[in-house]
Structure formats: structure tokens, C-alpha cells
Design a protein around this motif. Structure first.
Motif, mmCIF file in Angstrom:
data_model
loop_
_atom_site.group_PDB
_atom_site.id
_atom_site.type_symbol
_atom_site.label_atom_id
_atom_site.label_comp_id
_atom_site.label_asym_id
_atom_site.label_seq_id
_atom_site.Cartn_x
_atom_site.Cartn_y
_atom_site.Cartn_z
ATOM 1 N N THR A 1 1.374 -0.973 -0.087
ATOM 2 C CA THR A 1 0.568 -0.269 0.167
ATOM 3 C C THR A 1 0.753 1.336 -0.393
ATOM 4 O OG1 THR A 1 -1.748 1.390 1.072
ATOM 5 C CG2 THR A 1 0.081 -0.114 2.225
ATOM 6 N N ALA B 1 -1.628 6.477 3.232
ATOM 7 C CA ALA B 1 -3.166 6.914 2.916
ATOM 8 C C ALA B 1 -3.592 8.450 2.661
ATOM 9 C CB ALA B 1 -4.332 6.945 4.127
ATOM 10 N N ASP C 1 -7.897 5.048 -6.391
ATOM 11 C CA ASP C 1 -6.991 3.696 -5.583
ATOM 12 C C ASP C 1 -5.918 4.196 -4.992
ATOM 13 O OD1 ASP C 1 -6.268 1.856 -4.394
ATOM 14 O OD2 ASP C 1 -5.634 -0.029 -5.952
ATOM 15 N N THR D 1 -4.247 3.310 -2.467
ATOM 16 C CA THR D 1 -3.895 2.229 -2.005
ATOM 17 C C THR D 1 -1.381 2.060 -3.210
ATOM 18 O OG1 THR D 1 -4.378 -0.214 -2.867
ATOM 19 C CG2 THR D 1 -4.867 0.601 -0.938
ATOM 20 N N THR D 2 -2.142 2.641 -5.032
ATOM 21 C CA THR D 2 -1.116 2.550 -6.070
ATOM 22 C C THR D 2 -1.013 3.916 -6.301
ATOM 23 O OG1 THR D 2 -3.654 1.705 -7.215
ATOM 24 C CG2 THR D 2 -2.537 0.013 -6.444
ATOM 25 N N THR E 1 2.713 0.809 5.270
ATOM 26 C CA THR E 1 2.930 -0.699 4.777
ATOM 27 C C THR E 1 2.456 -1.617 6.103
ATOM 28 O OG1 THR E 1 3.678 -1.177 2.686
ATOM 29 C CG2 THR E 1 3.795 -2.557 3.965
#
Length: 243
Positions: free
Chosen positions: A65, A68, A98, A100-101, A242
Motif C-alpha cells: 500500500t 493514506a 485507488d 493504495t496504488t 505498509t
């Protein structure tokens, strides 16, 4: 007197022998075929020689990840130092389907000193993470490809003058710092772009600035120093997200 039966001619004898020999051949072939199937050692009982082997699995991606909030991947104090009069010190996050990417954030501000001149600064950062996928490769390899493209993109900036590129030591797995200048609105803007890869994550950070009303534009060395410092902080924020 009894007469003995006439003996067959030699030609007839040869013909009969040939017929008997030909009739025996199919029987021998069938018998041979049956014996090979019955001994249990036929090819039908062996695994196919062309059976495909299982394809090797790609190595798992190290980071699963991203931070955030990409705007918090750089310390607030660093933002204050690099963009003294930022309009929004918390930064402006880019939209992402997304987080996380993919993630991004930017800051900009004008330090107005009146007749003494003003200093404009802009800082932006983008983070891209790659997963390992069968058929596409490992996340690390995919990130390495993207890293090369980002460096090439920075070096291909239109209107750039004094372009220089050099490795940025101690930043992630690999990193490159690109410096140049671009003339806009009659002013010379200095740029420093640092592209860094940390395993399967690529971080692209651009820091630029210009002097107004007679003020000198920032030196390339100062820009690359600030950009490298901020990139190191962003690289360190990835494993923390992570964990």
C-alpha cells in the motif's frame, strides 16, 4: 492296375507356399500387437512426455500500500522550508481512484518582499505502486520500467536549458536527479526533479522556483538539495504505511 494320383507341378507347389506364407503374416502382426499391450509396459501407461511444467511464480511485491495521505509523506517543517509562504501548508491532494496504488500532492506559494523582490516556489510529489502479476512480471520489475520512463520524461521537458542528470545517492533502491531551467512569463524558473524507486514504488518529486521584481532565481544546487531531502522523507513514509 491302380493308377497313382498325378503329382502337382513345381509351379503349383510354389504358388501354394506363397499363399500360405502371406496368410500367416497378418496373424503374426496381430499376435505381436496383443503381446505388447498385455505386458503393462506400453506407452499408454506412461505420463505424456510433453506435459507442461508449472510456470514459475513471480516474486511478491514488497510494499502492499501507499501512505493514506500523500500530503503527509513529507514533514510539515520541510514544506515550510521549501515553500515558505505556501497557500495551503497541508497541501492539495490529487484525485485517485485507488489510493493504495497511486497518490499525489502539491504546494505553492509566493514570498512577497515588495521592492526587495519576491520568491515563488512550487513543490509536487506523485507516488506509484505496482503489484506482482502473472504475465506482467514482479512489482519490482514493473516499477523499474516506470522509473526509467519517468527519468526520460523529465529529461525530455520542452524548452529546458542547461539540462543535467545525475544519480541521487542514498535515496531508495535507485534515484536520479534532473536539473534544468525554463523561461516562463519572462522569468527564468529553476527546476529540480528527483525520480526515486523503492522496490515496487516509484516517487517523482519536482521542486521549482523563480525570483520576481529583481530577485534572483534559486540556484540549481539549492533546488536539488531541497528536492532530494523531501524525496528521502517520502521514500521513508512508504514502508511505514505498509507496517
Amino acid at each position: 492296375m491302380q493308377r497313382s494320383a498325378p503329382r502337382p507341378s513345381r509351379s503349383r507347389t510354389r504358388t501354394r507356399v506363397r499363399m500360405l506364407a502371406c496368410a500367416a503374416v497378418p496373424v503374426m502382426i496381430v499376435a505381436a500387437g496383443c503381446s505388447s499391450d498385455s505386458d503393462g509396459g506400453g506407452d499408454a501407461d506412461k505420463p505424456a512426455a510433453t506435459a507442461s511444467k508449472a510456470a514459475p511464480k513471480v516474486a511478491p511485491a514488497k510494499f502492499t500500500t501507499l501512505p493514506a495521505d500523500p500530503c503527509k509523506s513529507i514533514a510539515a517543517k520541510t514544506i515550510t522550508d521549501l515553500v515558505p509562504k505556501a497557500k495551503d501548508k497541508s497541501g492539495s491532494a490529487g484525485k485517485s481512484s485507488d489510493i493504495t496504488t497511486r497518490g499525489s500532492c502539491s504546494w505553492n506559494g509566493l514570498d512577497d518582499n515588495g521592492v526587495k523582490g519576491s520568491q515563488y516556489r512550487w513543490l509536487d510529489i506523485s507516488l506509484m505502486r505496482y503489484d506482482s502479476e502473472e504475465g506482467l512480471g514482479s512489482g519490482q520489475d514493473r516499477a523499474a520500467d516506470y522509473y526509467k520512463k519517468e527519468v526520460a520524461k523529465a529529461r525530455a521537458t520542452q524548452g529546458a536549458k542547461g539540462m543535467k542528470a545525475a544519480p541521487a545517492a542514498g535515496v531508495g533502491t535507485e534515484a536520479t536527479a534532473v536539473t534544468y531551467s525554463v523561461t516562463k512569463t519572462g522569468e527564468s524558473f529553476g527546476y529540480a526533479t528527483v525520480v526515486a524507486r523503492s522496490e515496487n514504488v516509484v516517487i517523482t518529486l519536482t521542486y521549482n522556483g523563480a525570483g520576481y521584481a529583481g530577485a534572483k532565481s534559486p540556484a540549481a544546487s539549492d533546488l536539488v538539495k531541497g528536492a532530494t531531502k523531501a524525496t528521502k522523507e517520502a521514500v521513508a513514509a512508504v514502508p511505514a504505511a505498509t507496517e
